[in-house]
Design a protein around this motif. Sequence first.
Motif, PDB file in Angstrom:
ATOM      1  N   MET A 201       0.831  -1.193   0.000  1.00  0.00           N
ATOM      2  CA  MET A 201       0.000   0.000   0.000  1.00  0.00           C
ATOM      3  C   MET A 201       0.872   1.252   0.000  1.00  0.00           C
ATOM      4  SD  MET A 201      -2.825  -1.022   2.866  1.00  0.00           S
ATOM      5  CE  MET A 201      -3.749  -2.540   2.748  1.00  0.00           C
ATOM      6  N   ASN A 202       0.522   2.212  -0.794  1.00  0.00           N
ATOM      7  CA  ASN A 202       1.232   3.478  -0.815  1.00  0.00           C
ATOM      8  C   ASN A 202       0.587   4.439   0.169  1.00  0.00           C
ATOM      9  OD1 ASN A 202       3.095   2.803  -2.878  1.00  0.00           O
ATOM     10  ND2 ASN A 202       1.447   3.024  -4.383  1.00  0.00           N
ATOM     11  N   LEU A 203       1.350   4.896   1.166  1.00  0.00           N
ATOM     12  CA  LEU A 203       0.822   5.818   2.144  1.00  0.00           C
ATOM     13  C   LEU A 203       0.593   7.163   1.475  1.00  0.00           C
ATOM     14  CD1 LEU A 203       0.095   6.562   5.035  1.00  0.00           C
ATOM     15  CD2 LEU A 203       2.504   7.087   5.433  1.00  0.00           C
ATOM     16  N   GLN A 204      -0.651   7.629   1.508  1.00  0.00           N
ATOM     17  CA  GLN A 204      -0.985   8.887   0.862  1.00  0.00           C
ATOM     18  C   GLN A 204      -1.252   9.988   1.872  1.00  0.00           C
ATOM     19  OE1 GLN A 204      -4.153   8.281  -1.908  1.00  0.00           O
ATOM     20  NE2 GLN A 204      -2.985   6.871  -3.175  1.00  0.00           N
ATOM     21  N   GLU A 205      -1.776   9.632   3.039  1.00  0.00           N
ATOM     22  CA  GLU A 205      -2.110  10.633   4.037  1.00  0.00           C
ATOM     23  C   GLU A 205      -1.792  10.089   5.423  1.00  0.00           C
ATOM     24  OE1 GLU A 205      -5.930  12.764   3.458  1.00  0.00           O
ATOM     25  OE2 GLU A 205      -6.256  11.345   1.837  1.00  0.00           O
ATOM     26  N   GLU A 206      -1.560  11.005   6.355  1.00  0.00           N
ATOM     27  CA  GLU A 206      -1.307  10.578   7.733  1.00  0.00           C
ATOM     28  C   GLU A 206      -1.963  11.560   8.694  1.00  0.00           C
ATOM     29  OE1 GLU A 206       2.327   9.235  10.731  1.00  0.00           O
ATOM     30  OE2 GLU A 206       2.731   9.634   8.603  1.00  0.00           O
ATOM     31  N   TYR A 207      -2.696  10.996   9.654  1.00  0.00           N
ATOM     32  CA  TYR A 207      -3.378  11.780  10.672  1.00  0.00           C
ATOM     33  C   TYR A 207      -3.166  11.114  12.017  1.00  0.00           C
ATOM     34  CZ  TYR A 207      -5.835  14.450   7.076  1.00  0.00           C
ATOM     35  OH  TYR A 207      -6.121  15.275   6.020  1.00  0.00           O
ATOM     36  N   ASP A 208      -3.381  11.873  13.066  1.00  0.00           N
ATOM     37  CA  ASP A 208      -3.362  11.255  14.396  1.00  0.00           C
ATOM     38  C   ASP A 208      -4.613  10.419  14.611  1.00  0.00           C
ATOM     39  OD1 ASP A 208      -0.915  12.412  15.373  1.00  0.00           O
ATOM     40  OD2 ASP A 208      -1.979  14.316  15.534  1.00  0.00           O
ATOM     41  N   VAL A 209      -5.770  10.966  14.179  1.00  0.00           N
ATOM     42  CA  VAL A 209      -7.053  10.289  14.400  1.00  0.00           C
ATOM     43  C   VAL A 209      -7.873  10.319  13.116  1.00  0.00           C
ATOM     44  CG1 VAL A 209      -9.222  10.277  15.707  1.00  0.00           C
ATOM     45  CG2 VAL A 209      -7.085  10.913  16.852  1.00  0.00           C
ATOM     46  N   VAL A 210      -8.388   9.159  12.742  1.00  0.00           N
ATOM     47  CA  VAL A 210      -9.337   9.052  11.634  1.00  0.00           C
ATOM     48  C   VAL A 210     -10.692   8.702  12.223  1.00  0.00           C
ATOM     49  CG1 VAL A 210     -10.000   7.804   9.547  1.00  0.00           C
ATOM     50  CG2 VAL A 210      -7.591   8.290   9.989  1.00  0.00           C
ATOM     51  N   VAL A 211     -11.698   9.498  11.899  1.00  0.00           N
ATOM     52  CA  VAL A 211     -13.073   9.232  12.314  1.00  0.00           C
ATOM     53  C   VAL A 211     -13.860   8.825  11.083  1.00  0.00           C
ATOM     54  CG1 VAL A 211     -15.167  10.185  13.333  1.00  0.00           C
ATOM     55  CG2 VAL A 211     -12.930  10.920  14.174  1.00  0.00           C
ATOM     56  N   VAL A 212     -14.538   7.689  11.157  1.00  0.00           N
ATOM     57  CA  VAL A 212     -15.323   7.195  10.030  1.00  0.00           C
ATOM     58  C   VAL A 212     -16.796   7.459  10.324  1.00  0.00           C
ATOM     59  CG1 VAL A 212     -15.893   5.202   8.597  1.00  0.00           C
ATOM     60  CG2 VAL A 212     -13.610   5.401   9.597  1.00  0.00           C
ATOM     61  N   GLY A 213     -17.385   8.387   9.571  1.00  0.00           N
ATOM     62  CA  GLY A 213     -18.784   8.736   9.762  1.00  0.00           C
ATOM     63  C   GLY A 213     -18.941  10.168  10.252  1.00  0.00           C
ATOM     64  N   SER A 214     -19.937  10.882   9.693  1.00  0.00           N
ATOM     65  CA  SER A 214     -20.076  12.309   9.969  1.00  0.00           C
ATOM     66  C   SER A 214     -21.378  12.663  10.672  1.00  0.00           C
ATOM     67  CB  SER A 214     -19.973  13.104   8.663  1.00  0.00           C
ATOM     68  OG  SER A 214     -21.059  12.779   7.797  1.00  0.00           O
ATOM     69  N   GLY A 215     -21.964  11.706  11.402  1.00  0.00           N
ATOM     70  CA  GLY A 215     -23.113  12.018  12.241  1.00  0.00           C
ATOM     71  C   GLY A 215     -22.649  12.708  13.519  1.00  0.00           C
ATOM     72  N   ALA A 216     -23.565  12.878  14.461  1.00  0.00           N
ATOM     73  CA  ALA A 216     -23.235  13.600  15.693  1.00  0.00           C
ATOM     74  C   ALA A 216     -22.069  12.961  16.435  1.00  0.00           C
ATOM     75  CB  ALA A 216     -24.466  13.660  16.596  1.00  0.00           C
ATOM     76  N   GLY A 217     -22.065  11.633  16.566  1.00  0.00           N
ATOM     77  CA  GLY A 217     -20.988  10.952  17.269  1.00  0.00           C
ATOM     78  C   GLY A 217     -19.652  11.131  16.592  1.00  0.00           C
ATOM     79  N   GLY A 218     -19.646  11.058  15.265  1.00  0.00           N
ATOM     80  CA  GLY A 218     -18.408  11.235  14.522  1.00  0.00           C
ATOM     81  C   GLY A 218     -17.862  12.647  14.650  1.00  0.00           C
ATOM     82  N   ILE A 219     -18.752  13.640  14.538  1.00  0.00           N
ATOM     83  CA  ILE A 219     -18.295  15.029  14.620  1.00  0.00           C
ATOM     84  C   ILE A 219     -17.774  15.337  16.018  1.00  0.00           C
ATOM     85  CG2 ILE A 219     -18.917  17.437  14.310  1.00  0.00           C
ATOM     86  CD1 ILE A 219     -21.148  16.538  12.420  1.00  0.00           C
ATOM     87  N   ILE A 220     -18.471  14.860  17.054  1.00  0.00           N
ATOM     88  CA  ILE A 220     -18.020  15.117  18.425  1.00  0.00           C
ATOM     89  C   ILE A 220     -16.703  14.397  18.704  1.00  0.00           C
ATOM     90  CG2 ILE A 220     -18.577  14.692  20.862  1.00  0.00           C
ATOM     91  CD1 ILE A 220     -21.517  15.321  20.102  1.00  0.00           C
ATOM     92  N   SER A 221     -16.530  13.195  18.178  1.00  0.00           N
ATOM     93  CA  SER A 221     -15.242  12.499  18.295  1.00  0.00           C
ATOM     94  C   SER A 221     -14.130  13.363  17.715  1.00  0.00           C
ATOM     95  CB  SER A 221     -15.284  11.170  17.531  1.00  0.00           C
ATOM     96  OG  SER A 221     -16.272  10.299  18.015  1.00  0.00           O
TER      97      SER A 221
END
Length: 563
Positions: free
Chosen positions: A1-21
């Motif tokens: 796999m070619n690493l394209q991006e790097e973050y400390d935290v990835v959140v999957v989903g943009s509902g209320a729980g995802g946004i608050i995370s």
Amino acid sequence: MNLQEEYDVVVVGSGAGGIISAITAANHGLKTIIVEKSDVWGGSSALSGGGLWIPNNHVSIKAGLKDSEEEALTYMQEVIEDEGPASTYERKVSYVQNGSKMVKFLEELGMEWVPGTLYPDYYPEKPGGKIGRSIEGKIFNVNELGEYKNTLRTGEIEAPIPLYSGKVASLPKAFTNTKDFTTVVGMFLTGFKHKLKREKAISIGAGLVSRLMKIALEQGVTLKLSTPIKDLIIENGRVIGIEAEHEGQSTFIKSKGVILAGGGFENSEALRKKYHDVGTDWTSASPGNTGDMLLLAQKHNLDTALLDDAWWGPSTIDQNGAKKFLVYERSMPHSMIVDRTGSRYFNESESYVDAGHAILKREEENGKAIHSWMIMESRHRNKYLFGDMLPRRTPKEAIESGFLIKADTIEELAEKCEIDLEGLKTTIKRLNGFAEKGVDEDFGRGNSAYDNYYGDPRYDNPNLGAIEKGPFYACKIFPGDLGTKGGIVADEYGRALSNNEPVKGLYATGNCSASVMGRVYPGPGSTLGPTSVFGYISANHIKENLSELADEIAEENIDIVAN
């Protein structure tokens, strides 16, 4: 796999729980991204009533609620009978202790809360039960989001005015008494004031996620739409990122923590048939919730629970094909729900999850409950709102399409609906006797403050009225839902479990996880409450263990290598 991006935290989903995370992680200084499968954000949260059930929160207490952590735990222990892995005592404690902290945290970042002071718990008479634990976001001018407002998820029907879920009980009976009429007039005046200021005011679920998204963007969170997750990248028992897809290309995102905060599998025909024996026709949830994360969980041997359950509720489909999740309509007097034998079989005014379970149980017993029928007489249609139909205003197309069956007599109604006539007449006679006494001796309809919340206060029993004056109306009732409630089992820190052990770096919240609420719905906002609180808990846990996570990744020299 070619690493394209790097973050400390990835959140999957943009509902209320995802946004608050994401807000919580970013506020800790962590580089955070939300990846969303759809080309719109907000998930099922944007389509919801927008309330959060948060016991002992300072907003409700300031408004007059007397509450405590002890009372909240007593109540949860009392009503959540399922002692499965998702609703352990430790998870309940974590939920209660962190909910109030989350409310204050978000308020300090600009969230404006409104208490639902009159909205009861769904079993308020139980030990620890209260009235007024629910909160929601203040009406929001979505223009403040700039271009992001154009990608907010919208439903089939948009509310004509901004309103609060804690006051929505006034809508159906606004034409019956001065108090409720005044409340609704106030809603219209509020909407008018926003229009005068050239603001686009939104509320309930859409308003909630919009204000949260504004805070997330201010915290530096990145939002990436049209980016479905394809796999979890797991090495040596820890998650180090995800594989996603964007514009037809594989995208590999490395991270120290992954929070799964997406929807359930309510719109997967195959998974619904496998676990529920009910299809996707009646769900009110986001169409993109097709079980992606459940399939990943099963692929990676994560623990799952409650897969046979959902946030059920009596639903119908109107003349335009719109799915309507019935709450207040079935609580009003001069109505009842029967199966095709003409028999009542549950308290029509009870919690929608309990009512949904009742439909499914009845279908299993006699095979004549899917579909059932909601029967209304003239006074119900003349006095109360039904969906978006005003009293005395039944559109011709509602009748012509077959959404509403109309008849001058009970005999005619039974024939048109193919309901057993003798069974129906017997049930009506018995119900009318209960209405006269003010007591439902069969199912206790109207005994609870929750039942009464949506009822007509002018009646001795706000939920009971005779069915005797034509014309009569009926609509089909199905076991709809707000989403599935089974999925990945997480512990009190939000960590996803495999063989009852946490997978390092992986967290789960929302409808892709098994609910802390077990098989019940304790109070208004029992879906958004847990997804929000455990999203907050998960992000905090990542921060607290960040140095340990980074050291482990470095020591193991974990990398993403091209396939």
